[in-house]
Design a protein around this motif. Sequence first.
Motif, PDB file in Angstrom:
ATOM      1  N   ALA A   1       0.148  -1.138  -0.122  1.00 25.95           N
ATOM      2  CA  ALA A   1      -0.332   0.274   0.174  1.00 25.95           C
ATOM      3  C   ALA A   1       0.803   1.125   0.163  1.00 25.95           C
ATOM      4  CB  ALA A   1      -1.007   0.057   1.137  1.00 25.95           C
ATOM      5  N   VAL A   2       0.398   2.269  -0.602  1.00 30.07           N
ATOM      6  CA  VAL A   2       0.808   3.289  -0.721  1.00 30.07           C
ATOM      7  C   VAL A   2       0.811   4.549   0.446  1.00 30.07           C
ATOM      8  CG1 VAL A   2       1.471   5.899  -1.839  1.00 30.07           C
ATOM      9  CG2 VAL A   2       1.328   4.108  -3.009  1.00 30.07           C
ATOM     10  N   THR A   3       1.607   4.866   1.662  1.00 31.56           N
ATOM     11  CA  THR A   3       0.853   5.392   2.913  1.00 31.56           C
ATOM     12  C   THR A   3       1.027   6.888   2.800  1.00 31.56           C
ATOM     13  OG1 THR A   3       3.091   5.036   3.746  1.00 31.56           O
ATOM     14  CG2 THR A   3       1.530   3.167   3.436  1.00 31.56           C
ATOM     15  N   SER A   4       1.368   7.005   2.031  1.00 37.71           N
ATOM     16  CA  SER A   4       2.330   8.148   1.449  1.00 37.71           C
ATOM     17  C   SER A   4       2.790   9.311   0.524  1.00 37.71           C
ATOM     18  CB  SER A   4       2.728   8.699   3.055  1.00 37.71           C
ATOM     19  OG  SER A   4       3.197  10.915   3.008  1.00 37.71           O
ATOM     20  N   PRO A   5       2.067  10.294  -0.180  1.00 38.44           N
ATOM     21  CA  PRO A   5       0.831  10.807   0.177  1.00 38.44           C
ATOM     22  C   PRO A   5      -0.654  10.329   0.244  1.00 38.44           C
ATOM     23  CG  PRO A   5       1.699  11.645  -1.623  1.00 38.44           C
ATOM     24  CD  PRO A   5       2.434  10.862  -1.003  1.00 38.44           C
ATOM     25  N   HIS A   6      -1.020  10.595   0.524  1.00 41.04           N
ATOM     26  CA  HIS A   6      -2.694  10.377   1.380  1.00 41.04           C
ATOM     27  C   HIS A   6      -3.470  10.387  -0.701  1.00 41.04           C
ATOM     28  CE1 HIS A   6      -2.334   8.911   4.833  1.00 41.04           C
ATOM     29  NE2 HIS A   6      -2.459  10.181   5.108  1.00 41.04           N
ATOM     30  N   ALA A   7      -4.697   9.663  -1.116  1.00 39.27           N
ATOM     31  CA  ALA A   7      -5.302  10.081  -1.564  1.00 39.27           C
ATOM     32  C   ALA A   7      -5.773  11.067  -1.943  1.00 39.27           C
ATOM     33  CB  ALA A   7      -6.527   8.438  -2.069  1.00 39.27           C
ATOM     34  N   GLY A   8      -6.204  11.706  -2.780  1.00 46.29           N
ATOM     35  CA  GLY A   8      -6.691  13.033  -2.606  1.00 46.29           C
ATOM     36  C   GLY A   8      -6.688  13.982  -2.422  1.00 46.29           C
ATOM     37  N   SER A   9      -5.541  14.301  -1.688  1.00 47.16           N
ATOM     38  CA  SER A   9      -4.354  14.853  -0.711  1.00 47.16           C
ATOM     39  C   SER A   9      -3.812  16.217  -2.080  1.00 47.16           C
ATOM     40  CB  SER A   9      -3.236  15.098  -0.422  1.00 47.16           C
ATOM     41  OG  SER A   9      -2.228  13.904  -0.294  1.00 47.16           O
ATOM     42  N   ALA A  10      -3.381  17.286  -2.017  1.00 46.96           N
ATOM     43  CA  ALA A  10      -2.463  18.579  -3.005  1.00 46.96           C
ATOM     44  C   ALA A  10      -1.270  18.762  -2.005  1.00 46.96           C
ATOM     45  CB  ALA A  10      -3.262  19.623  -2.669  1.00 46.96           C
ATOM     46  N   VAL A  11      -0.152  17.809  -3.209  1.00 46.17           N
ATOM     47  CA  VAL A  11       1.325  18.452  -3.114  1.00 46.17           C
ATOM     48  C   VAL A  11       1.511  19.696  -3.001  1.00 46.17           C
ATOM     49  CG1 VAL A  11       1.678  15.813  -2.580  1.00 46.17           C
ATOM     50  CG2 VAL A  11       2.239  17.156  -4.612  1.00 46.17           C
ATOM     51  N   ALA A  12       2.950  19.924  -2.941  1.00 40.04           N
ATOM     52  CA  ALA A  12       3.362  21.149  -3.605  1.00 40.04           C
ATOM     53  C   ALA A  12       3.746  21.365  -4.231  1.00 40.04           C
ATOM     54  CB  ALA A  12       4.627  21.398  -2.514  1.00 40.04           C
ATOM     55  N   ARG A  13       3.625  22.473  -5.142  1.00 35.15           N
ATOM     56  CA  ARG A  13       5.345  22.313  -6.799  1.00 35.15           C
ATOM     57  C   ARG A  13       6.152  22.896  -6.688  1.00 35.15           C
ATOM     58  NH1 ARG A  13       4.679  28.080  -7.415  1.00 35.15           N
ATOM     59  NH2 ARG A  13       5.370  27.648  -9.460  1.00 35.15           N
ATOM     60  N   GLN A  14       7.022  21.932  -7.715  1.00 37.24           N
ATOM     61  CA  GLN A  14       8.455  22.233  -8.131  1.00 37.24           C
ATOM     62  C   GLN A  14       9.187  22.153  -6.299  1.00 37.24           C
ATOM     63  OE1 GLN A  14       8.951  26.585  -9.312  1.00 37.24           O
ATOM     64  NE2 GLN A  14       7.880  25.914 -10.851  1.00 37.24           N
ATOM     65  N   ARG A  15       8.602  21.050  -5.705  1.00 39.42           N
ATOM     66  CA  ARG A  15       9.587  20.502  -4.841  1.00 39.42           C
ATOM     67  C   ARG A  15       9.120  19.199  -4.486  1.00 39.42           C
ATOM     68  NH1 ARG A  15       9.106  25.334  -3.820  1.00 39.42           N
ATOM     69  NH2 ARG A  15       8.335  26.313  -2.378  1.00 39.42           N
ATOM     70  N   THR A  16      10.192  18.570  -4.031  1.00 41.67           N
ATOM     71  CA  THR A  16      10.763  16.838  -3.584  1.00 41.67           C
ATOM     72  C   THR A  16       9.940  16.639  -2.514  1.00 41.67           C
ATOM     73  OG1 THR A  16      12.651  17.371  -4.855  1.00 41.67           O
ATOM     74  CG2 THR A  16      12.043  15.056  -3.063  1.00 41.67           C
ATOM     75  N   VAL A  17       8.244  15.298  -2.909  1.00 40.34           N
ATOM     76  CA  VAL A  17       7.672  15.067  -2.089  1.00 40.34           C
ATOM     77  C   VAL A  17       8.621  13.912  -2.048  1.00 40.34           C
ATOM     78  CG1 VAL A  17       4.998  14.933  -1.483  1.00 40.34           C
ATOM     79  CG2 VAL A  17       5.947  16.453  -3.056  1.00 40.34           C
ATOM     80  N   ASP A  18       8.399  13.088  -0.315  1.00 38.53           N
ATOM     81  CA  ASP A  18       8.509  12.185  -0.499  1.00 38.53           C
ATOM     82  C   ASP A  18       7.161  10.568  -0.242  1.00 38.53           C
ATOM     83  OD1 ASP A  18      11.054  11.963   0.156  1.00 38.53           O
ATOM     84  OD2 ASP A  18      10.744  12.733   2.292  1.00 38.53           O
ATOM     85  N   VAL A  19       7.089  10.015  -1.479  1.00 41.95           N
ATOM     86  CA  VAL A  19       5.924   8.541  -1.809  1.00 41.95           C
ATOM     87  C   VAL A  19       6.415   7.265  -0.564  1.00 41.95           C
ATOM     88  CG1 VAL A  19       4.600   6.936  -3.017  1.00 41.95           C
ATOM     89  CG2 VAL A  19       6.102   9.558  -3.604  1.00 41.95           C
TER      90      VAL A  19
END
Length: 426
Positions: free
Chosen positions: A139-157
């Motif tokens: 299962a993908v535990t982060s980010p959650h379904a339907g959430s919004a993440v920052a633009r032009q950033r590095t996000v941890d999946v």
Amino acid sequence: MISARRSAALLVAATALLTTHLAAAAPASAVAGYPSVAITSPVDASTVAGAVAVSVSGSLDPLGAAVATTMTLSVDGSPASSLPCAVPATTDCAVTFSWDASTLTGTHTLQAGMADSLGGTTASAVVTVTVTRTSAFLAVTSPHAGSAVARQRTVDVVATGGIPADSPATVSGISLYLDGHYKTVFSCVGQPDDHTCTATFPWTTTGLAGGHVLSTVLTDSTGATVASAPVRVFVRTVPKVEITVPTVRTGTTATARVVVRAEDGRTIPGVALTVTFTPPHLIGPPRVYHVTTARTGGIQWKVPVRTTSTVKATIDTPGPWWSVWTGHGLSEAIPHYSCTWTHTARLSGYATVTCSEPYIPKGIWSALQVKQRSTWRRIGQTSSVPHSWTYHVRSTTRSTYYVRMLLSNSPYWASLFTAPMRITFT
């Protein structure tokens, strides 16, 4: 007169009577057994797996004023779920929670809590269970379904997965996919438990906007795979509002179009806009339209054209992944003119050139140009009377000329040349 000894006896009797009445009115909750909450299944020290049914029952004093309202389940000390008690409410409450333990292993604790209508709470004893896995999971535990993440950033999946604890295989790695396309793989070799794995992927959102789908695939040492459920997330964007109004003749109707685009160029549907057409120099009142972009990300509508106007479209409210933004444009109009002129004139006389436009007021300047060889040059200018301009042209040589009128510097329309008019002097 009552003696002191008699008074003492009466006082003792009254005190005994009052004590008897208080004892009769004492609530039954003083009796052991109320209130009570217990987890009836699973039992303490049991082994569970997958989706676990957790049954809880509780009771309040049946003679008391409070009724049971809500039952809450906590896992490892943190609230996990809540269910209402029966309607109409009574002093008893029995519910069954569905606890998803498919992604867990090892020892975990369960505890239930019951709330009543008077604000009281009662907790059950803690039940300890051991969770095992009977099948592979991911299962993908982060980010959650339907959430919004920052633009032009590095996000941890973050993805967590595993295979049955008694499997002879081990977890090899977890692969990340973005919108169905392979991105990278995380090696699970060397993790404390070779049957489970938690992978963290750095995902750069630069150049992306809007909805995107994250998914992962776990591979074990035998080559067997298990896929996670896809998770749709949104990358925030600063939208661009594009305005297009074609140049048309005054007195006609133009089809105005506004498109809202994300930074990656895709259009954004469902955006509420306020569009304002403002004529210059207070020629007329602004026209205001409230519109919403369609499924294609744009909206179009008919607008009457009388003047060259500024156009402003503002996003009314931010959306799940776009911010408020404003676009500016220009609605250009060309005059709906008609011209008459003297086609042939004598040297001693004048040729008259008149151009009319039904929407023009008094005082709008124009210029008259004449073509000599291949070059146009200005030979005069005048301001309008209501609805028209008039020029008188004279020549000292017998010749044929072409003249045209330049309608410029007007708040009513964009600059425009009339069609050339031929005049012959004889």
